[in-house]
Structure formats: C-alpha cells, structure tokens
Enzyme design. Structure first.
Site, PDB file in Angstrom:
ATOM      1  N   LYS A 176      48.948  45.157  36.637  1.00  0.00           N
ATOM      2  CA  LYS A 176      47.783  45.813  36.025  1.00  0.00           C
ATOM      3  C   LYS A 176      47.233  46.830  37.009  1.00  0.00           C
ATOM      4  CE  LYS A 176      45.675  42.341  33.029  1.00  0.00           C
ATOM      5  NZ  LYS A 176      44.372  41.685  32.806  1.00  0.00           N
ATOM      6  N   ARG A 231      47.820  34.654  29.839  1.00  0.00           N
ATOM      7  CA  ARG A 231      47.218  35.175  31.066  1.00  0.00           C
ATOM      8  C   ARG A 231      45.748  34.765  31.199  1.00  0.00           C
ATOM      9  NH1 ARG A 231      49.903  40.766  33.413  1.00  0.00           N
ATOM     10  NH2 ARG A 231      48.487  40.923  35.140  1.00  0.00           N
ATOM     11  N   HIS A 256      35.567  33.004  35.444  1.00  0.00           N
ATOM     12  CA  HIS A 256      35.331  34.446  35.441  1.00  0.00           C
ATOM     13  C   HIS A 256      34.323  34.911  34.401  1.00  0.00           C
ATOM     14  CE1 HIS A 256      38.370  34.719  38.460  1.00  0.00           C
ATOM     15  NE2 HIS A 256      38.400  36.040  38.433  1.00  0.00           N
ATOM     16  N   HIS A 303      31.639  37.275  35.867  1.00  0.00           N
ATOM     17  CA  HIS A 303      31.389  38.647  35.400  1.00  0.00           C
ATOM     18  C   HIS A 303      29.924  38.822  35.017  1.00  0.00           C
ATOM     19  CE1 HIS A 303      35.935  39.001  34.326  1.00  0.00           C
ATOM     20  NE2 HIS A 303      35.704  39.365  35.572  1.00  0.00           N
TER      21      HIS A 303
HETATM   22  N1  LIG Z   1      45.005  44.544  39.064  1.00  0.00           N
HETATM   23  C1  LIG Z   1      44.617  43.315  39.012  1.00  0.00           C
HETATM   24  O1  LIG Z   1      45.277  42.451  38.423  1.00  0.00           O
HETATM   25  C2  LIG Z   1      43.361  42.921  39.712  1.00  0.00           C
HETATM   26  C3  LIG Z   1      43.034  41.569  39.892  1.00  0.00           C
HETATM   27  C4  LIG Z   1      41.895  41.255  40.614  1.00  0.00           C
HETATM   28  C5  LIG Z   1      41.089  42.254  41.120  1.00  0.00           C
HETATM   29  N2  LIG Z   1      41.419  43.567  40.916  1.00  0.00           N
HETATM   30  C6  LIG Z   1      40.591  44.655  41.454  1.00  0.00           C
HETATM   31  O2  LIG Z   1      40.600  44.572  42.862  1.00  0.00           O
HETATM   32  C7  LIG Z   1      39.430  45.213  43.358  1.00  0.00           C
HETATM   33  C8  LIG Z   1      38.858  44.388  44.486  1.00  0.00           C
HETATM   34  O3  LIG Z   1      39.800  44.315  45.518  1.00  0.00           O
HETATM   35  P1  LIG Z   1      39.405  43.830  46.989  1.00  0.00           P
HETATM   36  O4  LIG Z   1      38.599  42.609  46.892  1.00  0.00           O
HETATM   37  O5  LIG Z   1      40.646  43.831  47.770  1.00  0.00           O
HETATM   38  O6  LIG Z   1      38.380  44.952  47.464  1.00  0.00           O
HETATM   39  P2  LIG Z   1      38.580  46.346  48.253  1.00  0.00           P
HETATM   40  O7  LIG Z   1      39.839  46.984  47.946  1.00  0.00           O
HETATM   41  O8  LIG Z   1      37.332  47.107  48.005  1.00  0.00           O
HETATM   42  O9  LIG Z   1      38.596  45.873  49.776  1.00  0.00           O
HETATM   43  C9  LIG Z   1      37.451  45.306  50.351  1.00  0.00           C
HETATM   44  C10 LIG Z   1      37.045  46.029  51.636  1.00  0.00           C
HETATM   45  O10 LIG Z   1      37.889  45.617  52.702  1.00  0.00           O
HETATM   46  C11 LIG Z   1      38.439  46.757  53.364  1.00  0.00           C
HETATM   47  N3  LIG Z   1      39.732  46.330  53.874  1.00  0.00           N
HETATM   48  C12 LIG Z   1      40.884  46.170  53.171  1.00  0.00           C
HETATM   49  N4  LIG Z   1      41.812  45.604  53.937  1.00  0.00           N
HETATM   50  C13 LIG Z   1      41.260  45.414  55.159  1.00  0.00           C
HETATM   51  C14 LIG Z   1      41.735  44.855  56.367  1.00  0.00           C
HETATM   52  N5  LIG Z   1      42.952  44.308  56.447  1.00  0.00           N
HETATM   53  N6  LIG Z   1      40.903  44.843  57.446  1.00  0.00           N
HETATM   54  C15 LIG Z   1      39.647  45.340  57.331  1.00  0.00           C
HETATM   55  N7  LIG Z   1      39.133  45.861  56.208  1.00  0.00           N
HETATM   56  C16 LIG Z   1      39.933  45.887  55.130  1.00  0.00           C
HETATM   57  C17 LIG Z   1      38.474  47.808  52.316  1.00  0.00           C
HETATM   58  O11 LIG Z   1      38.498  49.087  52.880  1.00  0.00           O
HETATM   59  C18 LIG Z   1      37.171  47.541  51.576  1.00  0.00           C
HETATM   60  O12 LIG Z   1      36.094  48.112  52.259  1.00  0.00           O
HETATM   61  C19 LIG Z   1      38.499  45.379  42.179  1.00  0.00           C
HETATM   62  O13 LIG Z   1      38.445  46.724  41.819  1.00  0.00           O
HETATM   63  C20 LIG Z   1      39.150  44.565  41.073  1.00  0.00           C
HETATM   64  O14 LIG Z   1      38.918  45.093  39.790  1.00  0.00           O
HETATM   65  C21 LIG Z   1      42.530  43.896  40.228  1.00  0.00           C
HETATM   66 ZN   LIG Z   2      39.039  37.359  39.965  1.00  0.00          ZN
END
Ligand SMILES: NC(=O)c1ccc[n+]([C@@H]2O[C@H](COP(=O)([O-])OP(=O)(O)OC[C@H]3O[C@@H](n4cnc5c(N)ncnc54)[C@H](O)[C@@H]3O)[C@@H](O)[C@H]2O)c1
Ligand SMILES: [Zn+2]
Length: 362
Positions: A147, A246, A253, A257
């Site tokens: 996704k 899924r 959630h 949400h």
């Molecule tokens: N596609 C899917 O199936 C799916 C599933 C769940 C969530 N998501 C999406 O994922 C997003 C959230 O992802 P997230 O929680 O990874 O947040 P994010 O990508 O915003 O990362 C969180 C923070 O950590 C920092 N960061 C990343 N890796 C780091 C590292 N190794 N060391 C230091 N800093 C680091 C990033 O720059 C950011 O500031 C949301 O937009 C959500 O909708 C998508």
């Molecule tokens: Zn989640």
C-alpha cells in the site's frame, strides 16, 4: 551478517518479493538491488532526518555498485505525504532524466515509504521500487503489503495504489538512532501482531521485555521476521483488501484513529494511539467476545512494560464515538470492530452496541 540474513517471502504470483532482515546489511544494498533488477540509475528518496546517515550509506553502496544515484530529500513528517511534494518529486525526476528503467529506493520511515512508493507507482506509469525502512513501524508494518499513497487535506491515505516493491531490506542497526517515542510506537504494532495472530509470539515478547527495551539486535531480528511473516500471510490472502481478510490488522485501530483525529493530529503518535486503542478493544472484547480478563491484563501489562501509556486521554467520549462513526472503515454508520476471544485470535464483529463501546473507553 551480510549474506545469510533471514528472509521472509511474500508470495503474490508475479509480484512476489522477499524481505531481508539483518544487522549491518545496509552496506550490501547494491548487491541486494542488483539481485532483483538491473540498476543503471537509482533514485533514493529520503527525508532530512536520515539523509546524511542511512540515505547517504544507501547511495554510497549503490554508486560503488556502478549505478548513477540521485538523492531526493523531502521534509520529515506526515505533511510530506502530499500532492505538492509528490508533484515536486515527479518534476525533479523529469529534470534528472529518469526513465522507465530507473529504480526508486525509499530510505526512511513510513512517510517516505508511502510517498516514494506512490511516486514510483505513478511516474512513467510505474518504476521498480525497493524499500529500506528505517523506523520500527516501517520495518514491521508499512513496508510490507504494497500500500502506497499520499494524504488529501483531512483525508489520510486517500490517494494511492497497490504497488509491491521488488524487495525490502531491513537493517536493525538503523534503529539505534530512532527517537524513543518512535521506537515504542513501533512496539505497539509488534504487540498487536501477537494479540491478533500468534499467542506464542505474544509470550515471546513477554519473555523478552528487557532485550526489547535495550533494542537488542538478535531479538529485534526475530521480532521483525515474525511480524513481517504474519503481515505477509494476511496480505497474501487479501492483497487488495477485497475479502476483508486484511481487516484483522485494524485491531485497536478504530479507537486509535478516533483518538488521533480528536486529540489533534500530532499530539499522539500513531503507535501510541494504537496502544491505547488496543486496551479499549480488549475491554470491548471482554464484554462482547468473552475475552478472559486475564488476557486483557496481560496485554496491558506488556504494553506498559514496553514503555507505552495505556491510559485514555481526557477527551470527550461522545466526540470519540462520533469520530468512530465517521471512520472510513465503518460501513453505513454501523460500528464494526476487530475483537479477540483469546490472545492470538480475532474476528470481525458487526453492529457493536455504542453503549458497550463507550464503556470500553472508561
Ligand atoms: N503503507 C502501509 O501499509 C502503512 C501502514 C502503517 C502506516 N503507514 C504510514 O506510515 C506513516 C508513519 O510512519 P513512521 O511511523 O515510520 O513515521 P515517519 O516516517 O514520520 O518517521 C518518524 C520520524 O522518525 C525519523 N526517522 C526515521 N528513521 C529514523 C532513524 N533510523 N533514526 C532517526 N530518526 C529516524 C523520521 O525522519 C521521522 O521524523 C504514516 O504516514 C502512516 O500512514 C503506512
Ligand atoms: Zn497501525
């Protein structure tokens, strides 16, 4: 241990791929990509938080492997998953002469993965795509399943596609720099997998709390492999979210949400809201599905031991209920929940009484 790192196969016919999990394996990225596609031109999309560390390491490996590498850096944070940033990337790629033979690499958390995947899916009608997730949440959740997408104002993940990567490379070493809150938020999703699908894994987590809190590489590798396997099983059975299979991933959630929307986006991290939401879901499961009180307590104790708050914030319950009724996963305003009858097993329950939902939030 480059080379013999464990892998998780995601079996989706011609779109099959694998997830390699290791520690220190980012250095071998060029080989990982070369084994999966011809790389002459690589576009590394990343955010400013990991630009100089992991994206630079990725780019270096790829150029040593002989590819032309362009690094495109977006601002960190959820607001980057926008049409404006996607358009900016499309235009920069055009200016760089990126054609259909290029490969896009997402190096970052879920924001970068979703955005870069969306750009890969749409630019020139689709480019090869590789994920290098650098948050725990991205390593166990968002990088698996294909996704990809961006947000519209007021509508999260509203525009997107199913676009499977050619491979996912997970290096636990990158987690050492992840901020504490982000790490723990990822652990909430890890606990979720145990509750919904795997009682044995849940018990493993209970037995490895100190190692998890210390981010010990060996335990992390095991945990990430297990979570990816569990998510891959779900995705293999319902790749495009058509059969409802899924939906089990949405345990906790619906509450989460509503909490995120009502508390104001940015107040709670998604995983933090999921931890609280799972506690509500467990209490609701106890009322509606006879989940034993002991299991409700075990889930809460594990979340607390992993440094997650399980307390409902002081938010008007009526506002939360209204937000749940607006959730896009709710059909025709009827409240539907993923509930557990024991740890390791969940099902979809339709038409849950709003009074029970409110009680579960107390
Ligand atoms: N596609 C899917 O199936 C799916 C599933 C769940 C969530 N998501 C999406 O994922 C997003 C959230 O992802 P997230 O929680 O990874 O947040 P994010 O990508 O915003 O990362 C969180 C923070 O950590 C920092 N960061 C990343 N890796 C780091 C590292 N190794 N060391 C230091 N800093 C680091 C990033 O720059 C950011 O500031 C949301 O937009 C959500 O909708 C998508
Ligand atoms: Zn989640």
């Amino acid at each position: 241990v480059i080379g013999d790192a464990p892998a998780v196969q995601v079996r989706l016919g011609s779109r099959s791929y694998d997830i390699q999990v290791g520690t220190g394996n980012l250095a071998g990225l060029a080989n990982f990509v070369a084994e999966r596609c011809r790389v002459s031109h690589a576009v590394v999309i990343t955010d400013e938080c990991v630009e100089t560390t992991y994206a630079a390491q990725a780019a270096e490996s790829l150029s040593q492997g002989g590819a032309i590498v362009d690094l495109l850096v977006v601002p960190a944070g959820e607001s980057t998953k926008s049409l404006e940033v996607a358009e900016d990337l499309w235009i920069k790629m055009l200016e760089l002469g990126i054609d259909r033979k290029a490969v896009v690499l997402a190096v970052g958390g879920g924001v970068v993965g979703d955005l870069a995947g969306f750009v890969a899916a749409t630019y020139a009608r689709g480019l090869a795509f590789v994920q290098v997730p650098t948050t725990l949440l991205a390593q166990v959740d968002s990088s698996v399943g294909g996704k990809v997408g961006i947000n519209l104002p007021g509508a999260k993940n509203m525009v997107g596609a199913f676009w499977q990567p050619l491979g996912v490379l997970v290096d636990t070493a990158v987690l050492t720099t992840l901020p504490d809150r982000e790490y723990r938020a990822g652990l909430a999703e890890v606990v979720k997998y145990g509750v919904i699908l795997d009682a044995e894994f849940f018990a493993y987590l209970e037995q490895h709390v100190p190692e998890l809190n210390a981010r010990e590489a060996g335990v992390l590798e095991h945990v990430i492999v297990r979570c990816c396997r569990l998510k891959a099983d779900v995705v293999e059975a319902d790749e495009r979210e058509e059969t409802g299979g899924r939906a089990v991933l949405n345990y906790g959630h619906t509450f989460a949400h509503a909490l995120e929307a009502t508390a104001g986006y940015g107040t709670l991290l998604h995983g933090e809201a999921v931890a609280i939401g799972m506690c509500c879901a467990a209490r609701l499961s106890q009322r509606v599905q006879k989940l034993p009180p002991r299991d409700v307590a075990r889930q809460q104790a594990l979340l607390l031991a992993l440094g997650l708050s399980t307390r409902m914030p002081a938010i008007d319950r009526q506002a939360l209920l209204a937000a749940m009724q607006r959730d896009k996963k709710v059909e025709h305003g009827r409240l539907r929940f993923v509930l557990a009858d024991r740890i390791g097993r969940v099902g979809l329950v339709d038409d849950v009484d709003p009074v029970d939902v409110q009680t579960a939030m107390e």
